[in-house]
Scaffold this motif. Structure first.
Motif, PDB file in Angstrom:
ATOM      1  N   ALA A   1       0.803  -1.220   0.000  1.00 18.29           N
ATOM      2  CA  ALA A   1       0.000   0.000   0.000  1.00 18.29           C
ATOM      3  C   ALA A   1       0.837   1.272   0.000  1.00 18.29           C
ATOM      4  CB  ALA A   1      -0.933   0.001   1.221  1.00 18.29           C
ATOM      5  N   ARG A   2       2.143   1.150  -0.214  1.00 21.20           N
ATOM      6  CA  ARG A   2       2.989   2.347  -0.164  1.00 21.20           C
ATOM      7  C   ARG A   2       2.533   3.424  -1.145  1.00 21.20           C
ATOM      8  NH1 ARG A   2       6.406  -1.047   2.308  1.00 21.20           N
ATOM      9  NH2 ARG A   2       8.072  -0.150   3.605  1.00 21.20           N
TER      10      ARG A   2
ATOM     11  N   ALA B   1      -1.544  -4.776   3.029  1.00 21.82           N
ATOM     12  CA  ALA B   1      -2.829  -5.265   3.508  1.00 21.82           C
ATOM     13  C   ALA B   1      -3.026  -6.713   3.071  1.00 21.82           C
ATOM     14  CB  ALA B   1      -3.953  -4.385   2.965  1.00 21.82           C
ATOM     15  N   PHE B   2      -4.025  -7.355   3.683  1.00 23.96           N
ATOM     16  CA  PHE B   2      -4.386  -8.742   3.392  1.00 23.96           C
ATOM     17  C   PHE B   2      -5.777  -8.825   2.757  1.00 23.96           C
ATOM     18  CE2 PHE B   2      -1.593  -9.106   7.157  1.00 23.96           C
ATOM     19  CZ  PHE B   2      -0.716 -10.124   6.791  1.00 23.96           C
TER      20      PHE B   2
ATOM     21  N   VAL C   1     -10.024 -12.189  -7.669  1.00 22.73           N
ATOM     22  CA  VAL C   1      -8.686 -11.713  -7.315  1.00 22.73           C
ATOM     23  C   VAL C   1      -8.544 -10.229  -7.617  1.00 22.73           C
ATOM     24  CG1 VAL C   1      -6.229 -11.905  -7.898  1.00 22.73           C
ATOM     25  CG2 VAL C   1      -7.597 -13.971  -7.576  1.00 22.73           C
ATOM     26  N   LYS C   2      -8.999  -9.805  -8.791  1.00 23.61           N
ATOM     27  CA  LYS C   2      -8.909  -8.385  -9.179  1.00 23.61           C
ATOM     28  C   LYS C   2      -9.654  -7.496  -8.194  1.00 23.61           C
ATOM     29  CE  LYS C   2      -9.908  -7.213 -13.324  1.00 23.61           C
ATOM     30  NZ  LYS C   2     -10.725  -7.199 -14.554  1.00 23.61           N
ATOM     31  N   LYS C   3     -10.852  -7.917  -7.801  1.00 26.01           N
ATOM     32  CA  LYS C   3     -11.652  -7.098  -6.886  1.00 26.01           C
ATOM     33  C   LYS C   3     -10.978  -6.980  -5.522  1.00 26.01           C
ATOM     34  CE  LYS C   3     -16.209  -6.544  -4.791  1.00 26.01           C
ATOM     35  NZ  LYS C   3     -15.581  -6.197  -3.496  1.00 26.01           N
TER      36      LYS C   3
ATOM     37  N   VAL D   1      -7.846  -2.137  -1.766  1.00 30.54           N
ATOM     38  CA  VAL D   1      -6.860  -1.491  -0.892  1.00 30.54           C
ATOM     39  C   VAL D   1      -6.652  -0.031  -1.285  1.00 30.54           C
ATOM     40  CG1 VAL D   1      -4.496  -1.557  -0.041  1.00 30.54           C
ATOM     41  CG2 VAL D   1      -5.723  -3.699  -0.477  1.00 30.54           C
ATOM     42  N   THR D   2      -6.968   0.854  -0.359  1.00 28.77           N
ATOM     43  CA  THR D   2      -6.798   2.303  -0.501  1.00 28.77           C
ATOM     44  C   THR D   2      -6.200   2.832   0.803  1.00 28.77           C
ATOM     45  OG1 THR D   2      -8.995   2.735   0.401  1.00 28.77           O
ATOM     46  CG2 THR D   2      -8.832   2.471  -2.005  1.00 28.77           C
TER      47      THR D   2
END
Length: 458
Positions: free
Chosen positions: A289-290, A307-308, A330-332, A337-338
């Motif tokens: 998430a960097r 994130a997980f 998987v894409k969703k 993650v934001t």
């Protein structure tokens, strides 16, 4: 390669401390760092060839001295982890030092063969578990072993307390150690602590759905027992990836290698494990998430910043549907993650007692290709192999696989992916994956009917 036998002679472990006085203080970890799912030791291993330009230089001596100097900048690594109220983790920066082992092995690098990949023979000898050193609290945060080889090359192995850093943070430290080994006075990237940047808000407010932290009972014993675990690695080069990609409809063929491989492996693994069709199965994709923060995190930040995110479906739906179905899940999950998602995770940690991510019927994948372990240079050049020492590591062994950059014997660049499964399931996994790569639609019956295998999505 698993049949390769050699002996390792180790010197007594020693503590390497910072070469200059450093602050004695308490430094809190972030609320992302100290969650249950990161409270374990993670092993990394690097293989280096003999370099005639370094003739007369002892890699053990070079790295030991550089480590002492590097710890002046990364002095928290020389401390010890303590736990405070609310299970809050903190580093007691007390200069007790990093565990260091000097060793010699009666083997040449070339004897490991062309396919130098996990699982490595005699890993326990190349990264010795010093008794009493592997607990999370009150033990060394780093253990490093440097093993000389008969050919003049060497092996650098490291074990990290994962609460301190993720792959990016660890390679930042290792690169700094490499720079100082090569004569630099200080790291080119100054380390930044600032763990408060990933702390919970005040007051905490969980604003996102976090199914990755659902607490689910393992009522059917689906967690892989340690005594029945088989480790194997699988190479995915351009040919293998193209074979999988060709089985997707045109609008999905541009998805990333990570997404396509993850969907494929999740589906093959589920078929191999044969859960009941109505049971929920999960894929957890580690997402760095960097790049999600505004303003950006400091470039030298070396804490955990991932994130997980999880995708959940039933085993029946995953096995019976085409690969396109798994790929969309998987894409969703990755897209979830934001910065707000990360803030929400930190808030969840402090309100829910820092829970472990869900491991029941879960498969976790982590792409370490951008971490650039292989580019860590102590003066002998890039590593012949650099990266995680094995798959399945973690507080719950057997759940995780890493995507590691690798060149096969033909010189093809691709990924090597270690997988851990029960012995019987591994055989089924190999057969299932072979079916996929050969576009073989003769699939086993699942839940009383044949699935519409991935080729049906063409």
């Amino acid at each position: 390669m698993a049949s390769l036998l050699f002996t390792v002679q180790r010197h007594a472990p020693e503590f390497v401390k910072p070469s200059k006085p450093t602050p004695h203080e308490i430094k809190l970890l972030s609320d992302i760092d100290d969650q249950d799912g990161l409270r374990f030791q993670i092993p990394v291993i690097q293989f280096y060839k003999y370099n005639p330009n370094m003739a007369g230089k002892d890699p053990v001596d070079v790295i030991r001295k550089a480590l002492s100097k590097t710890l002046v900048f990364y002095y928290p690594f020389a401390g010890r982890l303590r736990e405070g109220p609310g299970r809050k983790l903190m580093v007691d920066c007390n200069d007790e030092g990093v565990l260091f082992i000097e060793a010699d092995a009666d083997v040449r690098l070339e004897e490991f063969g062309d396919a130098l990949q996990p699982p490595f023979p005699c890993l326990n000898e190349l990264l010795f578990d010093v008794p009493g050193s592997s607990e999370v609290l009150n033990t060394p945060l780093l253990l490093i072993q440097v093993t000389r080889l008969k050919c003049g090359g060497f092996i650098f192995a490291l074990r990290l307390n994962h609460t301190m850093s993720d792959a990016a943070g660890l390679t930042q430290f290792m690169s700094a150690l490499g720079e100082i080994s090569r004569g630099m006075k200080e790291p080119s990237i100054a380390p930044v602590w600032n763990r408060e940047l990933l702390n919970a808000r005040d007051p905490p407010r969980v604003t996102c759905i976090h199914r990755e932290y659902e607490q689910i009972a393992d009522t059917k014993g689906t967690i892989i027992p340690l005594d029945d675990m088989t480790h194997r690695s699988f190479f995915f080069g351009p040919t293998e990836v193209a074979s999988i990609r060709a089985l997707l409809p045109p609008h999905q063929q541009k998805q990333s290698n990570f997404e396509i491989l993850t969907a494929c492996l999740w589906r093959c693994r589920t078929i191999a494990l044969q859960p009941d069709t109505d049971e929920e199965v999960r894929i957890i994709c580690i997402v760095n998430a960097r790049g999600k923060f505004n303003p950006p995190l400091p470039s030298g930040y070396y804490g955990n910043t991932f994130a997980f995110p999880v995708a959940v479906t039933t085993a029946g739906k995953l096995m019976e549907n085409p690969l396109a179905y798994a790929l969309e899940l998987v894409k969703k999950a990755k897209a979830d993650v934001t910065q707000e998602y990360m803030n929400s995770v930190a808030d969840l940690m402090v309100t829910k007692d820092r829970p472990h991510f869900t491991v029941v019927r879960s498969f976790l994948v982590s792409d370490v290709t951008r971490a650039a372990f292989g580019e860590v240079n102590f003066g002998w050049g890039d590593a012949f192999y650099g990266g995680p020492a094995k798959g399945g590591v973690g507080a719950i062994p057997g759940v995780a696989s890493f995507y590691i950059p690798f060149k096969n014997a033909k010189g093809e660049a691709g990924l090597v992916i270690p997988v851990c499964l029960p012995n019987e399931a591994m055989g089924k996994f190999v057969k299932e994956l072979d079916n996929v790569l050969k576009n073989n639609v003769n699939q086993p019956t699942i839940g009383g009917k044949k699935p519409s295998f991935i080729i049906s999505s063409l």
